[in-house]
Design a protein around this motif. Structure first.
Motif, PDB file in Angstrom:
ATOM      1  N   ALA A 138      60.790  -7.313  38.097  1.00  0.00           N
ATOM      2  CA  ALA A 138      59.848  -7.222  39.211  1.00  0.00           C
ATOM      3  C   ALA A 138      58.432  -6.970  38.709  1.00  0.00           C
ATOM      4  CB  ALA A 138      60.278  -6.112  40.161  1.00  0.00           C
ATOM      5  N   ARG A 139      58.317  -6.202  37.625  1.00  0.00           N
ATOM      6  CA  ARG A 139      57.003  -5.905  37.072  1.00  0.00           C
ATOM      7  C   ARG A 139      56.307  -7.172  36.563  1.00  0.00           C
ATOM      8  NH1 ARG A 139      54.297  -5.358  32.627  1.00  0.00           N
ATOM      9  NH2 ARG A 139      52.691  -3.738  32.408  1.00  0.00           N
ATOM     10  N   GLU A 140      57.082  -8.170  36.174  1.00  0.00           N
ATOM     11  CA  GLU A 140      56.482  -9.423  35.720  1.00  0.00           C
ATOM     12  C   GLU A 140      55.700 -10.099  36.851  1.00  0.00           C
ATOM     13  OE1 GLU A 140      59.549 -11.866  34.125  1.00  0.00           O
ATOM     14  OE2 GLU A 140      60.277 -10.335  32.721  1.00  0.00           O
ATOM     15  N   PHE A 141      56.131  -9.867  38.097  1.00  0.00           N
ATOM     16  CA  PHE A 141      55.474 -10.488  39.248  1.00  0.00           C
ATOM     17  C   PHE A 141      54.503  -9.543  39.945  1.00  0.00           C
ATOM     18  CE2 PHE A 141      59.784 -12.267  38.740  1.00  0.00           C
ATOM     19  CZ  PHE A 141      59.433 -13.559  38.373  1.00  0.00           C
ATOM     20  N   ASN A 142      54.683  -8.243  39.726  1.00  0.00           N
ATOM     21  CA  ASN A 142      53.763  -7.247  40.276  1.00  0.00           C
ATOM     22  C   ASN A 142      53.659  -6.090  39.294  1.00  0.00           C
ATOM     23  OD1 ASN A 142      52.240  -5.410  41.697  1.00  0.00           O
ATOM     24  ND2 ASN A 142      53.819  -4.966  43.223  1.00  0.00           N
ATOM     25  N   PRO A 143      52.661  -6.114  38.413  1.00  0.00           N
ATOM     26  CA  PRO A 143      52.526  -5.062  37.390  1.00  0.00           C
ATOM     27  C   PRO A 143      52.327  -3.664  37.979  1.00  0.00           C
ATOM     28  CG  PRO A 143      51.169  -6.968  36.857  1.00  0.00           C
ATOM     29  CD  PRO A 143      51.660  -7.175  38.252  1.00  0.00           C
ATOM     30  N   ASP A 144      51.921  -3.589  39.249  1.00  0.00           N
ATOM     31  CA  ASP A 144      51.649  -2.294  39.867  1.00  0.00           C
ATOM     32  C   ASP A 144      52.820  -1.776  40.705  1.00  0.00           C
ATOM     33  OD1 ASP A 144      49.013  -2.262  38.837  1.00  0.00           O
ATOM     34  OD2 ASP A 144      48.338  -3.539  40.479  1.00  0.00           O
ATOM     35  N   ILE A 145      53.986  -2.373  40.544  1.00  0.00           N
ATOM     36  CA  ILE A 145      55.132  -1.967  41.353  1.00  0.00           C
ATOM     37  C   ILE A 145      55.466  -0.494  41.120  1.00  0.00           C
ATOM     38  CG2 ILE A 145      56.884  -2.621  39.640  1.00  0.00           C
ATOM     39  CD1 ILE A 145      58.589  -3.614  42.055  1.00  0.00           C
ATOM     40  N   LEU A 146      55.813   0.210  42.194  1.00  0.00           N
ATOM     41  CA  LEU A 146      56.202   1.611  42.123  1.00  0.00           C
ATOM     42  C   LEU A 146      57.720   1.720  42.024  1.00  0.00           C
ATOM     43  CD1 LEU A 146      53.934   3.152  44.929  1.00  0.00           C
ATOM     44  CD2 LEU A 146      53.510   3.116  42.459  1.00  0.00           C
ATOM     45  N   ALA A 147      58.187   2.682  41.229  1.00  0.00           N
ATOM     46  CA  ALA A 147      59.624   2.928  41.089  1.00  0.00           C
ATOM     47  C   ALA A 147      59.930   4.341  41.578  1.00  0.00           C
ATOM     48  CB  ALA A 147      60.063   2.757  39.641  1.00  0.00           C
TER      49      ALA A 147
END
Length: 643
Positions: free
Chosen positions: A277-286
């Motif tokens: 998912a980070r490949e498509f949204n580097p700012d993704i929250l976990a």
């Protein structure tokens, strides 16, 4: 993501139910707080809806109309290939669209493709379409059962709802399904398509239904998982195929007009999803969770290391025993039917935290069932030596196992090795056996056996290797009855949508072909071997072969300590003693506290049922509102046991 409530009158009197439908619809408010819709369609149909806006937020209101108001639909879910289907419908059929959302694509697809539209949808969904011209209804549920759909048939008509609680005003809460109670005590959930109330059932996963007012409902299975393991000459090619298919699924599951985050535990499934998912949204929250003062159960440290390695921001939360006791009545209310899975509690709190920041989260559900992730899938390999003995020898060993005292090393191995797979494996939970249920249940019925649920499933997958057959049974039982109900209800409790990239038809196409030695291996104690190799390039090295945990819960520790009095009070004051011998269960709890046996799962199973019975049968407890805690504190019986 939304809540559905639809009534189709058998006698053209839908208006008579409109006020009751509107009131019952409020029980679904948590599923869709953004909009409320309610419409009467001619004299036949009353449709109520709660919307959580995810795609095409400004439009795509529901109930949704199409083709000059010929069709009207109420819909819950997400269709990830809606853009591709929309383009095909425009190009091949000249379809016209008034919105940019995925719901209208279903309506256009039904208009042009008929009931076959369900098989064309890539996503999670449950919907009902009413055709005013034909005076006929069509409804469908996604292939895996990610999204729920209950239905109730009465003399007045047929009701459909996302959650059973919205149907309870129209049926008798005391009309329990005793067979499903017996199955619950073994499986830790009532199996699909039934529920804990007679007459309230679920549309089975992978099915669509068609019917006209006053006529029987016709159900058709449009999808069934078909495993076809094949030999692999080039393992790395298989691993690459798995990785690329999953990556594409993650990309499609991130389609949304609202913020998307992800759950992150210490295992490879969620870590792999976050990495992609980070490949498509580097700012993704976990988001993750841990426990106060219980390091052995704590996934925070490992999840933090993974998040740091992946370069994502991790938001964690911690809970203790008191939070578990506080939340359980609310959780049971949201579930509709009892599910004795302790991991519901940490999921509840991590979902609550996530909902403060995002509207959608990605999860790792389905990876174990698709890729062979449960340790018990290795059991047929470990038992090969004893299973290969002549039948007479195995019978003698079986007799020996019966006289070996409980707890003696080797007893369990002999019992399992001399029992056929179909009797040995009932799914990922096997709480109470038949002998103990005979002691536990008032009015025990020996003719009610779990084989009524699993027997037909074993027959459907005959000819496959044993671990793959176990996967098939789990997909039809455990995945539908526990994992996906848990994910849907607990996320929706906080108006949060959980998406599951592993449960994708393209991912299953690859997973279904994996040979058994690329799933489970005795040497090295491996599960999900091919998936681990596929994700080895994107997850931290320490995670690749880490054993599965998945938000573990310290129920065993807390029931013997902080939660003992709370649990004992529930059992002492519960109103379901006419169904279950609660004094026997109190004895199990005392033995657990004294360290004589680990009875935590058995006790938890009954605790959940006691609370469920108080909420949905006795109706003496209503934790579905914010003042649940004060209610519980004020009640001297059921209430006091959770104060």
């Amino acid at each position: 993501m939304c809540g559905i409530l639809t009534f189709i009158s058998s006698r053209g009197a839908a208006a008579e139910r409109s006020d009751a439908i509107a009131a019952a619809n409020e029980r679904l408010h948590h599923r869709g707080p953004d909009e409320t819709g309610m419409e009467l369609i001619d004299t036949d149909v009353a449709i109520a809806h709660k919307r959580l806006s995810i795609i095409d937020v400004e439009s795509s209101h529901q109930p949704m109309w199409y083709s000059g108001n010929r069709y009207v639909m109420t819909y819950n879910g997400e269709i990830y290939n809606y853009k591709e289907l929309r383009a095909e419908l425009i190009e091949k059929h000249g379809a016209e669209f008034a919105t940019q959302g995925d719901g209208e694509v279903i309506l256009a697809g039904y208009h042009h493709w008929g009931p076959n539209v369900a098989a064309r949808l890539r996503g999670m969904f449950a919907f009902v379409i009413w055709d005013r011209q034909q005076r006929r209804a069509y409804g469908a549920r996604d292939p895996w059962g990610i999204k729920p759909m209950f239905h109730l048939h009465t003399d007045d008509g047929v009701y459909f709802s996302s959650e059973k609680k919205a149907l309870m005003p129209f049926t008798d809460p005391n009309d329990l399904d005793r067979e499903n109670l017996a199955h619950y005590l073994t499986l830790q959930y009532p199996p699909e398509p039934g529920s804990m109330h007679r007459g309230v059932n679920r549309i089975a996963a992978g099915h669509y239904v068609e019917f006209a007012p006053g006529k029987p409902v016709e159900a058709t299975r449009y999808f069934n998982p078909d495993f076809r393991p094949r030999s692999v000459d080039n393992p790395q090619k298989l691993y690459d195929e798995i990785a690329e298919t999953l990556r594409e699924s993650v990309r499609m599951h991130m389609r949304a007009d609202v913020p998307v985050g992800a759950f992150l535990s210490s295992g490879i499934d969620s870590t792999g999803v976050v990495a992609m998912a980070r490949e498509f949204n580097p700012d993704i929250l976990a988001f993750t969770i841990g426990y106060e003062g219980l390091g052995q159960y704590n996934e925070l440290d490992v999840a933090s290391e993974s998040a740091q390695h992946l370069g994502v921001k991790l938001i964690g939360t911690t809970i203790g025993a008191q939070e578990m006791m506080d939340a359980l009545p609310k959780i049971v209310w949201h579930l509709d039917d009892p599910i004795a899975d302790p991991s519901l509690v940490p999921l509840y709190y991590v979902a609550k935290k996530a909902a403060e920041h995002v509207t959608v989260v990605l999860g790792g559900e389905g990876a174990d069932e698709f890729f062979g992730g449960y340790g018990i899938y290795r059991e047929p390999l470990s038992l090969q030596a004893i299973q290969g003995l002549p039948k007479g020898v195995r019978s003698s060993l079986r007799a020996v196992s019966k006289v070996i005292p409980e707890g003696v090393k080797g007893k369990s191995f002999l019992e399992r090795g001399t029992t056929d797979l179909e009797r040995r494996f009932v799914g990922n939970a096997n709480i109470f056996g038949e002998e103990e249920k005979r002691r536990l249940l008032r009015g025990y019925d020996s003719s009610v056996d779990f084989s009524a649920i699993t027997g037909p499933l074993w027959a459907e997958c005959e000819g496959l290797d044993e671990p793959t057959r176990m996967q098939y049974v789990d997909i039809k039982t455990w995945l539908r009855g526990d994992i996906l109900v848990k994910a849907d209800r607990i996320s929706m409790a906080h108006s949060l949508e959980v998406r599951v990239p592993f449960l994708d038809p393209e991912v299953f196409k690859v997973a279904s072909t994996i040979p058994v030695d690329e799933k489970v291996r005795l040497r090295g104690n491996h599960t999900k071997f091919a998936l681990r190799q596929a994700l080895a390039k994107v997850v931290p090295p320490a995670i690749v072969n880490r054993p599965k945990m998945g938000f573990p819960t310290p129920t065993r520790v807390w029931l013997a300590n902080e939660m003992f009095e709370w649990a004992d009070n529930i059992l002492a004051t519960a109103g379901c003693g006419h169904l279950i011998d609660l004094e026997y269960v109190r004895g199990l709890l005392r033995d657990h506290k004294e360290g004589k046996a680990d009875n935590s799962r058995k006790v938890w199973t009954i605790l959940v049922f006691c609370l469920w019975h108080a909420i949905f049968v006795e109706q003496s407890l209503d934790p579905g509102i914010e003042r649940a805690t004060s209610q519980l504190a004020a009640k001297p019986a059921v209430g006091s046991m959770v104060s």
